[in-house]
Design an enzyme around this catalytic site. Sequence first.
Site, PDB file in Angstrom:
ATOM      1  N   GLY A  26       0.809  -1.201   0.000  1.00 56.64           N
ATOM      2  CA  GLY A  26       0.000   0.000   0.000  1.00 56.64           C
ATOM      3  C   GLY A  26       0.842   1.249   0.000  1.00 56.64           C
ATOM      4  O   GLY A  26       2.069   1.211  -0.074  1.00 56.64           O
ATOM      5  N   LYS A  27       0.161   2.387   0.087  1.00 54.58           N
ATOM      6  CA  LYS A  27       0.851   3.674   0.081  1.00 54.58           C
ATOM      7  C   LYS A  27       1.554   3.951   1.405  1.00 54.58           C
ATOM      8  O   LYS A  27       2.491   4.732   1.469  1.00 54.58           O
ATOM      9  CB  LYS A  27      -0.150   4.797  -0.214  1.00 54.58           C
ATOM     10  CG  LYS A  27      -0.859   4.652  -1.566  1.00 54.58           C
ATOM     11  CD  LYS A  27       0.114   4.718  -2.713  1.00 54.58           C
ATOM     12  CE  LYS A  27      -0.621   4.600  -4.037  1.00 54.58           C
ATOM     13  NZ  LYS A  27       0.304   4.627  -5.184  1.00 54.58           N
ATOM     14  N   GLU A  28       1.085   3.285   2.466  1.00 53.56           N
ATOM     15  CA  GLU A  28       1.639   3.543   3.781  1.00 53.56           C
ATOM     16  C   GLU A  28       2.485   2.398   4.321  1.00 53.56           C
ATOM     17  O   GLU A  28       3.334   2.604   5.188  1.00 53.56           O
ATOM     18  CB  GLU A  28       0.516   3.810   4.790  1.00 53.56           C
ATOM     19  CG  GLU A  28      -0.396   4.945   4.439  1.00 53.56           C
ATOM     20  CD  GLU A  28      -1.627   4.959   5.320  1.00 53.56           C
ATOM     21  OE1 GLU A  28      -1.472   4.795   6.541  1.00 53.56           O
ATOM     22  OE2 GLU A  28      -2.728   5.102   4.790  1.00 53.56           O
ATOM     23  N   ALA A  29       2.222   1.164   3.833  1.00 54.45           N
ATOM     24  CA  ALA A  29       2.875   0.010   4.431  1.00 54.45           C
ATOM     25  C   ALA A  29       2.883  -1.179   3.489  1.00 54.45           C
ATOM     26  O   ALA A  29       2.140  -1.237   2.507  1.00 54.45           O
ATOM     27  CB  ALA A  29       2.157  -0.372   5.735  1.00 54.45           C
ATOM     28  N   VAL A  31       2.311  -5.331   3.730  1.00 59.21           N
ATOM     29  CA  VAL A  31       1.676  -6.288   4.628  1.00 59.21           C
ATOM     30  C   VAL A  31       2.045  -7.701   4.195  1.00 59.21           C
ATOM     31  O   VAL A  31       1.935  -8.040   3.004  1.00 59.21           O
ATOM     32  CB  VAL A  31       0.144  -6.127   4.644  1.00 59.21           C
ATOM     33  CG1 VAL A  31      -0.486  -7.125   5.614  1.00 59.21           C
ATOM     34  CG2 VAL A  31      -0.236  -4.701   5.050  1.00 59.21           C
ATOM     35  N   GLU A 122      -4.050  -9.735  13.738  1.00 57.53           N
ATOM     36  CA  GLU A 122      -4.904 -10.770  13.178  1.00 57.53           C
ATOM     37  C   GLU A 122      -4.995 -10.656  11.660  1.00 57.53           C
ATOM     38  O   GLU A 122      -5.099  -9.569  11.106  1.00 57.53           O
ATOM     39  CB  GLU A 122      -6.307 -10.626  13.785  1.00 57.53           C
ATOM     40  CG  GLU A 122      -7.369 -11.506  13.167  1.00 57.53           C
ATOM     41  CD  GLU A 122      -8.767 -11.108  13.614  1.00 57.53           C
ATOM     42  OE1 GLU A 122      -9.727 -11.804  13.226  1.00 57.53           O
ATOM     43  OE2 GLU A 122      -8.899 -10.105  14.350  1.00 57.53           O
ATOM     44  N   VAL A 124      -7.386 -10.976   8.824  1.00 59.75           N
ATOM     45  CA  VAL A 124      -8.823 -11.004   8.601  1.00 59.75           C
ATOM     46  C   VAL A 124      -9.102 -11.928   7.418  1.00 59.75           C
ATOM     47  O   VAL A 124      -8.572 -11.726   6.324  1.00 59.75           O
ATOM     48  CB  VAL A 124      -9.375  -9.594   8.328  1.00 59.75           C
ATOM     49  CG1 VAL A 124     -10.874  -9.650   8.089  1.00 59.75           C
ATOM     50  CG2 VAL A 124      -9.044  -8.665   9.495  1.00 59.75           C
ATOM     51  N   ASP A 168     -10.434   8.456   7.813  1.00 59.11           N
ATOM     52  CA  ASP A 168     -10.184   8.156   6.399  1.00 59.11           C
ATOM     53  C   ASP A 168     -10.967   6.913   5.985  1.00 59.11           C
ATOM     54  O   ASP A 168     -10.511   6.117   5.185  1.00 59.11           O
ATOM     55  CB  ASP A 168      -8.688   7.938   6.160  1.00 59.11           C
ATOM     56  CG  ASP A 168      -8.322   7.898   4.683  1.00 59.11           C
ATOM     57  OD1 ASP A 168      -8.918   8.679   3.902  1.00 59.11           O
ATOM     58  OD2 ASP A 168      -7.462   7.087   4.303  1.00 59.11           O
ATOM     59  N   ASP A 185      -6.678   0.049   8.885  1.00 60.16           N
ATOM     60  CA  ASP A 185      -5.913   1.265   8.554  1.00 60.16           C
ATOM     61  C   ASP A 185      -6.321   2.455   9.413  1.00 60.16           C
ATOM     62  O   ASP A 185      -7.109   3.309   9.004  1.00 60.16           O
ATOM     63  CB  ASP A 185      -6.064   1.616   7.073  1.00 60.16           C
ATOM     64  CG  ASP A 185      -5.408   0.590   6.163  1.00 60.16           C
ATOM     65  OD1 ASP A 185      -4.578  -0.179   6.665  1.00 60.16           O
ATOM     66  OD2 ASP A 185      -5.737   0.558   4.963  1.00 60.16           O
TER      67      ASP A 185
END
Length: 279
Positions: A26-29, A31, A122, A124, A168, A185
């Site tokens: 993603g744009k932030e992290a 995973v 966790e 999901v 957000d 998020d």
Amino acid sequence: MKTPPRLQPLLEEGLIDTVVRQLMSGKEALVYVVRCGDETRCAKVYKEATQRSFRQAVDYTENRKTKNSRQARAMAKGTKFGRQAQEAAWQSAEVDALYRLAAAGVRVPTPFNFMDGVLLMELVADENGDAAPRLNDVMFTAEEARTHHQTLLVEVVRMLCAGVVHGDLSEFNILLAGDGPVIIDLPQAVDAAGNNHAKRMLLRDVANLRDFFGGFAPDLLSTDYGPEIWALYERGALQTDTPLTGHFKKPTGPVDLGEVIREIDNARDEESARQLRMQ
């Protein structure tokens, strides 16, 4: 797969046993799916501030506290140490919000540990045990849309009763688990009582839900839950089981032109962020 360098410390500490695969970028992290004993979890590796697109806007960081006065001064001055402290505070904001909301019974991933900029939590899963999709990747019937919309309104209210506004919330950061939607998020989550922009963010979060699910169930487009929820909250009358009507009579009075201009600017920012998420 080969263990990413950022996950090596967790492997050495015994917090994870193996890295299965990368789940998303993603744009932030980044995973990853990881194994911890007999359990499958996910590890969210936060990107450095220079590598991500989400802005640590003043609107979001307003009134966030730091326990260390030296850090607070450095953050205010923008020194190298201050920027590092601000980065750590930004990352820990999601961890704090997750623990707070999980304790309040909000449908968020269960957090397990946070170490060196990596959040272990966790995974999901959908009804088949696979990683759950985001809402924007799923098609719904009108009835399914109404059901999920109602479920998420309850979660928004539960979050607000716990003193948190997501800030957000949209179809891009809600997963469809086997038993319903799960909110993810939260690094931009704000304190409902301590942030002057919390109302605007809550209204936007609820409007995003309305607009998305309204694409499948057009009757939802005429609802106005956001102002109703906030008005109840301001009066101290909002509980997790408070009945909502979806209707709100707006008070009459002079128009705040500055606020209107701000809303227009915020709408532009939100659309830009949405376009980035869709890339």
